[in-house]
Write an enzyme that holds these catalytic residues in place. Structure first.
Site, short mmCIF file in Angstrom:
data_model
loop_
_atom_site.label_atom_id
_atom_site.label_comp_id
_atom_site.label_asym_id
_atom_site.label_seq_id
_atom_site.Cartn_x
_atom_site.Cartn_y
_atom_site.Cartn_z
N GLU A 294 0.79 -1.20 0.03
CA GLU A 294 0.11 0.11 -0.03
C GLU A 294 0.99 1.17 0.07
O GLU A 294 1.93 1.29 0.59
CB GLU A 294 -0.91 0.01 1.20
CG GLU A 294 -1.84 1.20 1.25
CD GLU A 294 -2.74 1.24 2.70
OE1 GLU A 294 -3.65 1.76 2.59
OE2 GLU A 294 -2.21 0.79 3.67
N LYS A 377 -10.67 -0.59 -1.47
CA LYS A 377 -10.62 -0.86 -0.10
C LYS A 377 -12.29 -0.59 0.37
O LYS A 377 -12.43 0.49 -0.02
CB LYS A 377 -9.39 0.24 0.69
CG LYS A 377 -9.58 -0.38 2.22
CD LYS A 377 -8.51 0.54 2.87
CE LYS A 377 -8.47 0.30 4.27
NZ LYS A 377 -7.34 1.32 5.01
N CYS A 462 -4.45 -2.93 4.06
CA CYS A 462 -4.30 -2.54 5.44
C CYS A 462 -5.04 -3.22 6.56
O CYS A 462 -4.90 -4.34 6.79
CB CYS A 462 -4.75 -0.91 5.51
SG CYS A 462 -4.21 0.05 7.01
#
Length: 587
Positions: A294, A377, A462
């Protein structure tokens, strides 16, 4: 003043000791220190406070938040760092945000104390079962930004960790508090000697209470360790159906440039670094998949559209370099980027900035340099990717305004090129200054191969990896899990290790390997038994590469994937009914 008088009193001193026992012992058990013995006595602080204040509801609430604050200060102190660096808040705003999050997002402690005390005053026995029930209820039904559970620390024991296939971290938390309360009961030598004497032949007949308690304790231990051992043996002997050679690139990309650095120069250095790191690893030894983390290349996208050009996030040199890497080495490349679009109901001939949605996205480029499937995401990070209230954006210029993705699709990947390159001169980052993405693809036209899908993987960005209920919603049978993250926001702290510890159980719940790629450390490979391969972690705040052969475990829908937290709900339901019946029969 009342708080100060309380803290210097005997009661206050004992309370702080209890908070400290739970906070420090939990921290010592947690990664990266990994002293697992301490987790079995960490709940003692909670047990002491509840016993000393049983039935005093107001005091229990205050003590619950005392545990929450000290626990945050010890174990999650890096949240303050995130608030100042990631969120961009000044310290005088970051401190109340940190304290507020410690209170508002750790209701599990006051809820646990209140529920335990309530049941203890009415049931008046079965205390280990009450402790187990109360922590399970508290972890299920209280809000958390970073979902963490005591069971994640219990899972540092390799055998006990296998029970996550049925129970996730919740069940391990319940097991911990059941066992811990037995140990708490035996904390005094007199109680230990009394228990031993009750089993001696010359002593009086064993009381029903002692017999039930001892047998229950043994049965629970046998059940968890026995099932864990069985599952460990079962999955250790499973033969993989394939292996994929996967390379993780950890580029240590910059976060921002408030320190006066030249952004253009830093980005050029980053792109050069990524290019050279990949070539060094793959020049003579090709891989099936290269994974960038990321924000490995921050601020930009390779998605060339009218919207991305309008808001100036599309960068042709970024796309050119990604195409060069995949075409030069004939490999799949999975990387993170920004992406943007406009909702269908707001599209018009003129692009209006307020209508644009921006995403934290990861995308795969195949061996032909073609941009394929992407994943946006879904779970966004508060104070970094969004603010809970619109007015808070004015307080932080660093916080993004991202939209949440809506699709939970696996990412297909494709066969790599197995023949030698046909081009006379390979391209590098420097060539992107004069060559467009189409020119790059034309240069490597002779390297084109037939696009053949060979599998798919589950993409997570994440902290999505630590939310078990979310991850199981992905459909299909992935070959492995890929978690890309940027833990650089938290500095040289324990956060990156804790992040991995909280997410590691997804490997056991799915019985799939996990590829964890971070921007600045620590990156690691984890197998389907939750073991970190070779116990090899990349260092924090550094550039690094790590490469392993990932086993593709035969597809099987595990119990947790099929039924989620069913067993935990059944436990709470059955125990709740038993308690209710017992109280009615014994008023």
């Amino acid at each position: 003043m009342k708080l100060a008088r309380f803290l210097i009193s005997r009661e206050g001193f004992i309370s702080v000791i209890c908070y400290t026992v739970t906070a420090v012992f939990s921290f010592l058990s947690f990664s990266p220190i990994n002293l697992p013995f301490f987790i079995w006595v960490a709940p003692f602080g909670l047990f002491v406070i509840e016993k000393r204040n049983r039935g005093q509801w107001k005091k229990l609430i205050y003590h619950g938040f005392g545990f929450a604050i000290l626990f945050y200060l010890v174990s999650f102190h890096w949240i303050y760092h995130m608030t100042t660096v990631f969120g961009g808040f000044e310290w005088y705003l970051a401190v109340p945000i940190f304290m507020g999050s410690a209170i508002l997002l750790n209701f599990k402690f006051p809820v646990y104390l209140l529920l335990f005390s309530f049941l203890a005053t009415r049931v008046r026995r079965f205390f280990p079962l009450i402790a187990s029930f109360a922590i399970l209820f508290a972890e299920f039904f209280t809000p958390q930004v970073f979902p963490w559970y005591f069971g994640n620390v219990v899972a540092e024991n390799q055998i006990l960790a296998q029970n996550a296939e049925y129970l996730s971290a919740y069940g391990l938390s319940a097991f911990l508090f059941f066992v811990s309360y037995f140990l708490f009961y035996l904390r005094k030598p007199k109680q230990v000697f009394g228990l031993v004497r009750s089993f001696l032949p010359k002593h009086k007949t064993i009381t029903q209470k002692v017999l039930i308690g001892s047998v229950s304790f043994v049965l629970v231990l046998v059940a968890f360790f026995g099932n864990g051992y069985y599952l460990f043996q079962k999955w250790e002997n499973v033969k993989p159906i394939a292996e994929r050679d996967i390379l993780i690139i950890q580029p240590n990309a910059p976060l921002e440039f408030r320190d006066g650095r030249n952004p253009a120069e830093e980005i050029r250095n980053l792109m050069t670094r990524i290019d050279r790191m990949v070539e060094t690893e793959l020049k003579d030894n090709p891989a099936d998949l290269v994974v960038l983390p990321e924000s490995g290349v921050p601020f930009f996208t390779t998605h060339d559209s009218e919207v991305t050009r309008a808001i100036r996030i599309y960068w042709h040199q970024f796309e050119s370099l990604m195409a060069i890497i995949s075409l030069r080495h004939g490999t799949n490349l999975f990387y993170n980027e920004l992406d943007a679009d406009i909702p269908a109901d707001k599209q018009s001939s003129r692009i209006i900035r307020n209508d644009i949605r921006t995403y934290n996205s990861s995308v795969l480029m195949n061996a032909n340099g073609e941009r394929r499937n992407s994943y946006q995401k879904v779970f966004l990070l508060i104070f970094g990717e969004y603010m809970p209230f619109e007015w808070m954006y004015a307080l932080s210029g660093q916080t993004g305004q991202f939209a949440a993705g809506t699709k939970l699709d696996l990412i297909p990947y494709y066969e790599r090129r197995k023949t030698q390159t046909t081009v006379k001169k390979d391209l590098h980052w420097e060539d992107t200054f004069s060559m467009s993405p189409s020119s790059v693809r034309e240069h490597y036209k002779g390297n084109q191969i037939e696009v053949k899908k060979i599998g798919s993987f589950l993409p997570l960005i994440c902290y999505e990896v630590i939310i078990s209920e979310f991850v199981r919603k992905f459909q299909g049978d992935p070959d492995f899990i890929v978690n890309v993250t940027n833990d650089k926001w938290y500095g040289n702290s324990v956060e990156s290790y804790q992040h991995h510890t909280l997410g590691r159980l997804r490997s056991i719940e799915f019985r799939k390997w996990m590829v964890r790629s971070t921007n600045s450390g620590t990156s690691v490979f984890t197998d389907h038994l939750g073991r970190n391969i070779d116990n090899e972690f990349t260092p924090i705040e550094s550039t690094a590469t790590i490469r392993k052969k990932v086993s593709v475990i035969p597809g099987e829908m595990t119990f947790y994937r099929l039924y989620g937290n069913l067993l935990s709900y059944l436990f709470m339901g059955i125990v709740g009914i038993v308690f209710l019946i017992y109280v009615k029969r014994n008023p």
